[in-house]
Design a protein around this motif. Structure first.
Motif, PDB file in Angstrom:
ATOM      1  N   PHE A  79      -7.317   0.782   1.068  1.00 49.41           N
ATOM      2  CA  PHE A  79      -6.929  -0.061   2.196  1.00 49.41           C
ATOM      3  C   PHE A  79      -7.658   0.469   3.432  1.00 49.41           C
ATOM      4  O   PHE A  79      -7.202   1.387   4.092  1.00 49.41           O
ATOM      5  CB  PHE A  79      -5.399  -0.001   2.371  1.00 49.41           C
ATOM      6  CG  PHE A  79      -4.839  -1.094   3.212  1.00 49.41           C
ATOM      7  CD1 PHE A  79      -4.650  -2.357   2.694  1.00 49.41           C
ATOM      8  CD2 PHE A  79      -4.495  -0.858   4.530  1.00 49.41           C
ATOM      9  CE1 PHE A  79      -4.125  -3.374   3.462  1.00 49.41           C
ATOM     10  CE2 PHE A  79      -3.964  -1.874   5.314  1.00 49.41           C
ATOM     11  CZ  PHE A  79      -3.786  -3.127   4.778  1.00 49.41           C
TER      12      PHE A  79
ATOM     13  N   SER B  91       0.807  -1.221   0.000  1.00 45.83           N
ATOM     14  CA  SER B  91       0.000   0.000   0.000  1.00 45.83           C
ATOM     15  C   SER B  91       0.840   1.271   0.000  1.00 45.83           C
ATOM     16  O   SER B  91       0.311   2.359  -0.219  1.00 45.83           O
ATOM     17  CB  SER B  91      -0.973   0.006   1.176  1.00 45.83           C
ATOM     18  OG  SER B  91      -0.291   0.186   2.385  1.00 45.83           O
TER      19      SER B  91
ATOM     20  N   MET C 186      -1.908  -0.726  -4.438  1.00 47.60           N
ATOM     21  CA  MET C 186      -2.986  -0.914  -3.468  1.00 47.60           C
ATOM     22  C   MET C 186      -3.754   0.388  -3.280  1.00 47.60           C
ATOM     23  O   MET C 186      -3.174   1.420  -2.954  1.00 47.60           O
ATOM     24  CB  MET C 186      -2.418  -1.317  -2.106  1.00 47.60           C
ATOM     25  CG  MET C 186      -1.947  -2.745  -1.995  1.00 47.60           C
ATOM     26  SD  MET C 186      -3.278  -3.947  -2.084  1.00 47.60           S
ATOM     27  CE  MET C 186      -4.288  -3.489  -0.705  1.00 47.60           C
ATOM     28  N   THR C 187      -5.040   0.319  -3.472  1.00 50.52           N
ATOM     29  CA  THR C 187      -5.897   1.466  -3.165  1.00 50.52           C
ATOM     30  C   THR C 187      -6.982   0.983  -2.215  1.00 50.52           C
ATOM     31  O   THR C 187      -7.217  -0.220  -2.072  1.00 50.52           O
ATOM     32  CB  THR C 187      -6.544   2.037  -4.439  1.00 50.52           C
ATOM     33  OG1 THR C 187      -7.311   0.994  -5.062  1.00 50.52           O
ATOM     34  CG2 THR C 187      -5.504   2.546  -5.413  1.00 50.52           C
TER      35      THR C 187
END
Length: 142
Positions: free
Chosen positions: A37, A28, A34-35
């Motif tokens: 989270f 992330s 990673m989006t």
């Protein structure tokens, strides 16, 4: 194949959840990887790892002739849950080759770490049992 116990299901769930959260937390740092989270996502991951451990509990009751078939079945359990629940129900990733490959790499890494830690735990427990047996045998001979 030994049947997976409820205790081992809890260990599988805890180890895999912790491992995947550490990996995803590291990923992330790169917003492209990673989006979103969030706490909801963390609970979805926990739901997924719990379903994996439950599925492994039931598939461990199937008789296999080789260790390779056992491990492949466990990995298939993981794939079904991650791709089905994560990709299908929760919409964690788009169904494009690049994203599917990334997800597969993550769940294979988590599977390997979880398997290694379970093997270490089992070996450690067996060594303690054997040590206790040896101590009792020595006491009986004295």
């Amino acid at each position: 194949m030994d049947k997976v116990t409820v205790k081992n299901c809890v260990l599988i769930d805890c180890i895999s959840f912790t491992t995947v959260m550490v990996i995803l937390s590291c990923l992330s740092f790169d917003a492209d990887l990673m989006t979103d989270f969030t706490n909801v996502f963390a609970l979805e991951v926990f739901g997924c790892t719990t379903m994996i451990s439950i599925l492994i509990f039931f598939t461990s009751r199937i008789r296999f002739r080789s260790v390779l078939a056992i491990e492949f079945t466990k990995l298939l359990d993981v794939a079904v849950c991650v791709l089905g629940l994560g990709g299908g129900l929760f919409g964690w990733f788009p169904w494009e080759g690049k994203y599917i490959l990334e997800v597969c790499l993550v769940f294979v890494a988590v599977f390997l770490v979880t398997s290694a830690l379970l093997l270490w735990h089992t070996s450690s427990t067996a060594n303690k049992i054997n040590k206790k047996i040896k101590e009792r045998e020595n006491e009986a001979h004295h």
